[in-house]
Design a protein around this motif. Sequence first.
Motif, PDB file in Angstrom:
ATOM      1  N   LYS A  89       3.504  -9.779   8.862  1.00 23.38           N
ATOM      2  CA  LYS A  89       3.116  -9.127  10.114  1.00 23.38           C
ATOM      3  C   LYS A  89       2.851 -10.132  11.232  1.00 23.38           C
ATOM      4  O   LYS A  89       2.980  -9.804  12.413  1.00 23.38           O
ATOM      5  CB  LYS A  89       1.896  -8.237   9.876  1.00 23.38           C
ATOM      6  N   GLU A  99       5.259   0.157  12.497  1.00 22.57           N
ATOM      7  CA  GLU A  99       4.626   0.779  11.332  1.00 22.57           C
ATOM      8  C   GLU A  99       3.331   1.468  11.749  1.00 22.57           C
ATOM      9  O   GLU A  99       3.066   2.612  11.343  1.00 22.57           O
ATOM     10  CB  GLU A  99       4.331  -0.281  10.267  1.00 22.57           C
ATOM     11  N   ARG A 100       2.520   0.802  12.556  1.00 23.75           N
ATOM     12  CA  ARG A 100       1.253   1.379  13.017  1.00 23.75           C
ATOM     13  C   ARG A 100       1.496   2.668  13.789  1.00 23.75           C
ATOM     14  O   ARG A 100       0.786   3.666  13.610  1.00 23.75           O
ATOM     15  CB  ARG A 100       0.502   0.375  13.885  1.00 23.75           C
ATOM     16  N   VAL A 103       2.348   5.528  11.377  1.00 24.96           N
ATOM     17  CA  VAL A 103       1.165   6.036  10.679  1.00 24.96           C
ATOM     18  C   VAL A 103       0.383   6.973  11.595  1.00 24.96           C
ATOM     19  O   VAL A 103      -0.072   8.051  11.177  1.00 24.96           O
ATOM     20  CB  VAL A 103       0.281   4.874  10.193  1.00 24.96           C
ATOM     21  N   CYS A 121      -0.560   3.492   5.636  1.00 25.05           N
ATOM     22  CA  CYS A 121       0.387   2.382   5.579  1.00 25.05           C
ATOM     23  C   CYS A 121       1.736   2.880   5.088  1.00 25.05           C
ATOM     24  O   CYS A 121       1.852   3.970   4.524  1.00 25.05           O
ATOM     25  CB  CYS A 121      -0.120   1.278   4.646  1.00 25.05           C
ATOM     26  N   SER A 122       2.742   2.075   5.291  1.00 24.52           N
ATOM     27  CA  SER A 122       4.048   2.350   4.708  1.00 24.52           C
ATOM     28  C   SER A 122       4.059   1.814   3.285  1.00 24.52           C
ATOM     29  O   SER A 122       3.283   0.923   2.927  1.00 24.52           O
ATOM     30  CB  SER A 122       5.158   1.691   5.526  1.00 24.52           C
ATOM     31  N   THR A 123       4.937   2.370   2.469  1.00 27.16           N
ATOM     32  CA  THR A 123       5.092   1.943   1.084  1.00 27.16           C
ATOM     33  C   THR A 123       6.578   1.901   0.753  1.00 27.16           C
ATOM     34  O   THR A 123       7.422   2.240   1.588  1.00 27.16           O
ATOM     35  CB  THR A 123       4.371   2.903   0.122  1.00 27.16           C
ATOM     36  N   TRP A 287       5.033   6.925   2.809  1.00 29.56           N
ATOM     37  CA  TRP A 287       3.857   6.835   3.674  1.00 29.56           C
ATOM     38  C   TRP A 287       2.634   7.370   2.941  1.00 29.56           C
ATOM     39  O   TRP A 287       2.702   8.411   2.276  1.00 29.56           O
ATOM     40  CB  TRP A 287       4.074   7.629   4.966  1.00 29.56           C
ATOM     41  N   THR A 313      -4.485  -5.546   3.934  1.00 29.87           N
ATOM     42  CA  THR A 313      -3.368  -4.899   3.249  1.00 29.87           C
ATOM     43  C   THR A 313      -3.911  -4.058   2.099  1.00 29.87           C
ATOM     44  O   THR A 313      -4.863  -4.450   1.430  1.00 29.87           O
ATOM     45  CB  THR A 313      -2.346  -5.925   2.717  1.00 29.87           C
TER      46      THR A 313
END
Length: 465
Positions: A89, A99-100, A103, A121-123, A287, A313
């Motif tokens: 990041k 990403e933020r 979300v 968060c993304s996954t 997500w 994280t």
Amino acid sequence: MPLHRATPDTDLPLTIRPQLARPGAESTVPRLRLPDGELPADAAYQLVHDELLLDGQARLNLATFVTTWMEPHARKLMDECLDKNMIDKDEYPQTAELERRCVNILASLWGAEHEDGATGCSTTGSSEACMLGGLALKWRWRERRRAAGLSAERPNLVMGANVQVCWEKFCRYWDVEPRLVPVSADVPHLTAAAAVEHCDEHTIGVVAVLGSTYDGSFEPVAEIAAALDQLQATSGLDVQIHVDAASGGFVAPFLDPELVWDFRLPRVQSINSSGHKYGLVYPGVGWAVWRDKAALPEDLIFEVDYLGGRMPTFALNFSRGGAPVVAQYYELIRLGREGFRRVQQESRDTATWLAGEIATLEPFRLLSDGSELPVFAFALRPDVAGYTVYDVSEALRFRGWIVPAYPMPPAIEDLAVLRVCVRNGFSHDLASLLLDDLRHAVSKVEALAGHLPVPTADTRAGFHH
């Protein structure tokens, strides 16, 4: 036993085409050992390309929920981001910013109030997101038990027997008892009464599924929440809900906005969804979103120094591609609320039309009709003899269609079904072609009725939930 089963030709070398082989160089490549020398790029490409011809055609794969078509602009963005590592990041701050934004967009879409920023968060996919949701439930339950001076041993998680296998993996990996609630042929998913019946003081939470992989049905999240409210009022047990919206999270908000299943229910603490399913993105991105910061225990958040920056994280994986996250943001701003509604409505309309047509075919009966997820399951009528749904599935493969045949969950596993998953890119025209080929497949297996081998666990078409 190895996960990859051996085939009779396992040790035979791969042969390089004469036009691509260098004079005097090796003309074969070992399958299971590293070659001693190098290959020309075009020869290596052709070897891999030719083997992949044996894969099924992704657009004709009606077993998968995963996106198999994206716009050229989205593919271009993904190509431009293939070398970006999502965990870096500090090096890729704008990818982290996208990403933020995703979300926050999803938290708002699912009814969360987050004036100071959404928590999520993304996954790599919904399976990882489910693990995170389950861990948060377990940690919060443990904290409450310890604060009350009670034992935090023997936690359990209540869910229908129709859940995706990742939930059983979660329970096994993190030492939680899986309380798989039996389902029935009439109601093949979790009900409110059954959920409450299986809860006790050791229950860390209830998993409600918004879009069963077996038949596409939505579980009654609001009814389950109301039943748990009543349970708390009468017994004092405070059992929270995680919603596994792997597919439904990108469908219900646009097609069923009146359906209350999300953070509008105070008992819902976390939601997962797959961006690479009805989020319209190629794999793999999922997500995990919590209703607020309090729903995610601080013990699950790591502050790490990584390549020059300090960051929090809480995903299970570190290194993973940033391209699917960028593509998710593209889809969200490209389509907006109305665009998603239009795309998902087209899929649902195609699913309900196709289900209705299949219901008119003599050998079949519907278990679901595609009116929730654009997914439906159908079985042979009880009086049909001489062939099975596995035979129909195999016959469809001759035309390239991958339509899975599989048994229903425990307690009703004697019922085997076919399932069609309609996704963006599976048009009404393709549905008409499938219907024609299904009619032909039925006539073919009926002509062979009584002469087909009885399917066994080894000969059935492979499909796993």
